[in-house]
Design a protein around this motif. Structure first.
Motif, PDB file in Angstrom:
ATOM      1  N   SER A 133       0.825  -1.215   0.000  1.00 15.93           N
ATOM      2  CA  SER A 133       0.000   0.000   0.000  1.00 15.93           C
ATOM      3  C   SER A 133       0.855   1.260   0.000  1.00 15.93           C
ATOM      4  N   ARG A 134       2.135   1.139   0.300  1.00 17.05           N
ATOM      5  CA  ARG A 134       3.001   2.320   0.328  1.00 17.05           C
ATOM      6  C   ARG A 134       3.627   2.606  -1.025  1.00 17.05           C
ATOM      7  N   GLN A 150      -5.679  -1.056   2.734  1.00 16.70           N
ATOM      8  CA  GLN A 150      -5.874  -0.223   3.931  1.00 16.70           C
ATOM      9  C   GLN A 150      -6.424  -1.049   5.083  1.00 16.70           C
ATOM     10  N   ARG A 151      -6.789  -2.317   4.813  1.00 16.20           N
ATOM     11  CA  ARG A 151      -7.505  -3.129   5.799  1.00 16.20           C
ATOM     12  C   ARG A 151      -6.819  -4.442   6.141  1.00 16.20           C
ATOM     13  N   PRO A 153      -3.764  -4.745   8.296  1.00 14.30           N
ATOM     14  CA  PRO A 153      -2.622  -4.290   9.094  1.00 14.30           C
ATOM     15  C   PRO A 153      -1.788  -5.452   9.620  1.00 14.30           C
ATOM     16  N   ASP A 247      11.908  -5.115  17.919  1.00 13.18           N
ATOM     17  CA  ASP A 247      10.532  -4.624  17.819  1.00 13.18           C
ATOM     18  C   ASP A 247      10.147  -4.569  16.344  1.00 13.18           C
ATOM     19  N   SER A 249       7.373  -3.922  14.949  1.00  9.72           N
ATOM     20  CA  SER A 249       6.468  -2.832  14.569  1.00  9.72           C
ATOM     21  C   SER A 249       7.230  -1.586  14.137  1.00  9.72           C
ATOM     22  N   ALA A 250       8.465  -1.448  14.598  1.00 10.85           N
ATOM     23  CA  ALA A 250       9.228  -0.231  14.310  1.00 10.85           C
ATOM     24  C   ALA A 250      10.077  -0.370  13.050  1.00 10.85           C
ATOM     25  N   ARG A 255       6.726  -3.258   9.213  1.00  8.19           N
ATOM     26  CA  ARG A 255       5.557  -2.575   9.774  1.00  8.19           C
ATOM     27  C   ARG A 255       4.795  -3.451  10.777  1.00  8.19           C
TER      28      ARG A 255
ATOM     29  N   ALA B 130      -4.669   7.333   6.424  1.00  9.65           N
ATOM     30  CA  ALA B 130      -4.454   6.393   5.319  1.00  9.65           C
ATOM     31  C   ALA B 130      -3.546   6.999   4.246  1.00  9.65           C
ATOM     32  N   SER B 133       0.161   7.445   5.901  1.00  7.70           N
ATOM     33  CA  SER B 133       0.895   6.174   5.971  1.00  7.70           C
ATOM     34  C   SER B 133       1.694   5.907   4.699  1.00  7.70           C
ATOM     35  N   ARG B 134       1.414   6.636   3.635  1.00 13.20           N
ATOM     36  CA  ARG B 134       2.137   6.397   2.382  1.00 13.20           C
ATOM     37  C   ARG B 134       3.412   7.238   2.284  1.00 13.20           C
ATOM     38  N   LEU B 141       8.866   5.989  11.672  1.00 11.88           N
ATOM     39  CA  LEU B 141       7.911   6.316  12.731  1.00 11.88           C
ATOM     40  C   LEU B 141       7.995   5.289  13.862  1.00 11.88           C
ATOM     41  N   GLY B 143       6.644   2.445  16.189  1.00 11.86           N
ATOM     42  CA  GLY B 143       5.729   1.376  15.790  1.00 11.86           C
ATOM     43  C   GLY B 143       4.269   1.705  16.052  1.00 11.86           C
ATOM     44  N   LEU B 144       3.963   2.291  17.208  1.00 11.59           N
ATOM     45  CA  LEU B 144       2.572   2.535  17.567  1.00 11.59           C
ATOM     46  C   LEU B 144       1.918   3.492  16.564  1.00 11.59           C
ATOM     47  N   ASP B 146       2.960   4.135  13.397  1.00 13.31           N
ATOM     48  CA  ASP B 146       2.856   3.517  12.075  1.00 13.31           C
ATOM     49  C   ASP B 146       1.719   2.505  12.048  1.00 13.31           C
ATOM     50  N   GLN B 147       1.570   1.751  13.127  1.00  6.97           N
ATOM     51  CA  GLN B 147       0.505   0.741  13.142  1.00  6.97           C
ATOM     52  C   GLN B 147      -0.881   1.386  13.239  1.00  6.97           C
ATOM     53  N   THR B 149      -1.697   4.081  11.673  1.00  7.55           N
ATOM     54  CA  THR B 149      -2.032   4.483  10.297  1.00  7.55           C
ATOM     55  C   THR B 149      -2.399   3.275   9.426  1.00  7.55           C
ATOM     56  N   GLN B 150      -2.046   2.064   9.880  1.00  7.27           N
ATOM     57  CA  GLN B 150      -2.485   0.855   9.174  1.00  7.27           C
ATOM     58  C   GLN B 150      -3.923   0.490   9.538  1.00  7.27           C
ATOM     59  N   ARG B 151      -4.504   1.201  10.536  1.00  9.02           N
ATOM     60  CA  ARG B 151      -5.792   0.801  11.106  1.00  9.02           C
ATOM     61  C   ARG B 151      -6.851   1.893  11.046  1.00  9.02           C
ATOM     62  N   PRO B 153      -8.668   2.935   7.915  1.00  6.66           N
ATOM     63  CA  PRO B 153      -8.977   2.960   6.483  1.00  6.66           C
ATOM     64  C   PRO B 153     -10.080   3.972   6.176  1.00  6.66           C
ATOM     65  N   TYR B 270      -4.374   1.739  19.895  1.00  4.57           N
ATOM     66  CA  TYR B 270      -3.481   2.622  19.137  1.00  4.57           C
ATOM     67  C   TYR B 270      -3.867   4.092  19.210  1.00  4.57           C
TER      68      TYR B 270
END
Lengths: 313, 313
Positions: A133-134, A150-151, A153, A247, A249-250, A255, B130, B133-134, B141, B143-144, B146-147, B149-151, B153, B270
């Motif tokens: 998506s990026r 977008q859905r 994660p 980590d 997530s970072a 991601r 959304a 995040s691109r 970023l 992790g929290l 960035d994640q 922005t994945q959630r 939509p 988040y």
């Protein structure tokens, strides 16, 4: 496909948390089910659709196959680390593998596609949807495909390893493997190398534990994780000679872990766009697999299917 | 904040669909509630957390304020179209507004931030999560964030307008405004310009309707939408002199409408990362508002709050 299953809408409109609350009679059962979800998806039961949990388990052969260490997904380790597989494959492939060249755009025109600095007749995107998506697509992706990405994660995982002079727990007849409902390291493995030295205990922080302790200092996490180890394997575990953590997530090229997760409604409304090629762009990666989605086996199945699409296309 | 509300976890672990199924006694009530959710969020009740629905309504003053045409969010139209606001503001600001310069990267070092081709001491990102995040961030970023922005939509909307010689429904004493549980255009407005000519009926395709008809041809959509108009306003509506439509999901700089939507678990796990600045990068946009999230008013509140952060920072 998940969206064709009888009652799909009903299964997909609720979270796993709703199902657990309705089904499990005791607090321990609820916690055990939640811990299982976190171990498999690295998200909380609230974050994932019941349909996705069912599909994911079915794609592996059953729930037990996901969590079992004997005959299940947790059975094998790659000696030297999993990345050896890609490193060895890259060696064989030689110069056709380009490193440090992230693809930030994919532009199609006529019968050519330009992906980053490479041009080709077709492109196979094999990264998870949250990474796909990026990428900037030209022409823009169809709405359904873009909205799917977008859905899906990624979950939240920290991998924490404590290193000891030796795997002392073995002398006590302990496997080094544990599930502990009191956290924060709820899932624990013996990660000692085959030679037997040094001793390594690996604890996963997943879902809430990854997020909450992710905001703490490394010293605080080390204390929290070795605290779980000590409760399970005895006081010696409290003082490792080394501590290593990651980590996921970072990491901007991950991601999160372990694979893209679908929340309620996503499979039934957007699932059709998961594998459908967009012009000369094809989609692979373990999230597009029908068998062992989320695992190596799924990635291989998906790669073969995408290659076949290109061959026939 | 939503995650601090009493019982937040319980409210956030379930979808609006689960709540509707448990609460509404008749099929009509379930459909009416679903249509309301689709009109406000442009997603299906399965896609959104109960906590998000409650917060969104509370941030507007109440559910009625979201859907009312008199005294509510649906009361006003901007003569000439909403984009006139940004066009007029851009005129006043002159050359300091750079068009056709999408920001694809934000890199911070020392006390400078480089956003695309502009460098500054601070950056305010005012696009929906959304889209944020691109952007490629350096350093990556947390992790929290960035994640998150994945959630968040965007929903699915197509805006379909049929043009007639005159607003014929007015002669029949009809307002041109309707909610129709049988779709596909469930929410309909009279979009005739203030002068009264031509007559324009506007139908929204939202959630499933946007996705299903999004895959049809324009002619099929026109027939489906004018079919709803004809059922509501009479047979004359079936033959407009013109038809205009817009699929917001297919716009790469929107990725859907109307605002970012939080599925189950996202607020509680988040939500803290929504407004928290990351170094010299600040977050605005209507999704970060505490009053009228998702609306113009929320965007203005968020812009002021972010500007204040920069001023004090």
């Amino acid at each position: 496909a998940p969206w064709d299953t009888p009652g799909a809408a009903r299964l997909d409109e609720q979270t796993m948390a709703t199902w657990i609350r309705r089904t499990a009679k005791t607090a321990t059962a609820r916690e055990a089910l939640a811990t299982g979800v976190k171990a498999v998806f690295s998200v909380e039961p609230a974050d994932v659709s019941l349909l996705h949990v069912l599909f994911y388990a079915a794609s592996a052969g059953g729930w037990d196959d996901l969590i079992d260490t004997e005959g299940g997904a947790q059975q094998d380790r790659i000696v030297g680390g999993s990345q050896l597989i890609s490193l060895r494959m890259a060696e064989e492939l030689g110069e056709s593998v380009r490193l440090s060249s992230p693809v930030r755009s994919i532009a199609a025109s006529g019968d050519e596609v330009v992906a980053g600095e490479v041009s080709a007749r077709r492109v196979i995107v094999a990264v998870p949807p949250a990474l796909a998506s990026r990428i900037e697509y030209d022409p823009a992706l169809p709405g359904l495909r873009d909205q799917l990405t977008q859905r899906m994660p990624m979950g939240s995982v920290m991998k924490c390893m404590a290193v000891y002079d030796e795997p002392f727990w073995r002398a006590d007849g302990l496997s080094g493997q544990a599930v502990s409902l009191p956290g924060p390291a709820q899932v624990i493995y013996d990660n000692t190398p085959p030679g037997g030295s040094p001793g390594v205990l690996l604890g996963f922080l997943e879902g809430d534990e990854a997020r909450v302790l992710g905001a703490a200092t490394e010293a605080e996490r080390r204390e929290a994780v070795t605290g779980t180890f000590a409760r399970v394997f005895g006081e010696r575990a409290r003082n490792p000679s080394g501590y290593i953590e990651k980590d996921w997530s970072a990491e901007p090229y991950s991601r999160g872990c372990y694979a893209g997760v679908l929340g309620p409604g996503a499979w039934t409304s957007y699932g059709r766009a998961l594998r459908e090629p967009v012009g000369r762009v094809h989609w692979a990666g373990t999230e597009t697999a029908t068998r062992w989605m989320g695992y190596f086996d799924g990635a291989i199945q998906a790669g073969r299917r995408a290659a076949e699409e290109v061959r026939l296309g």
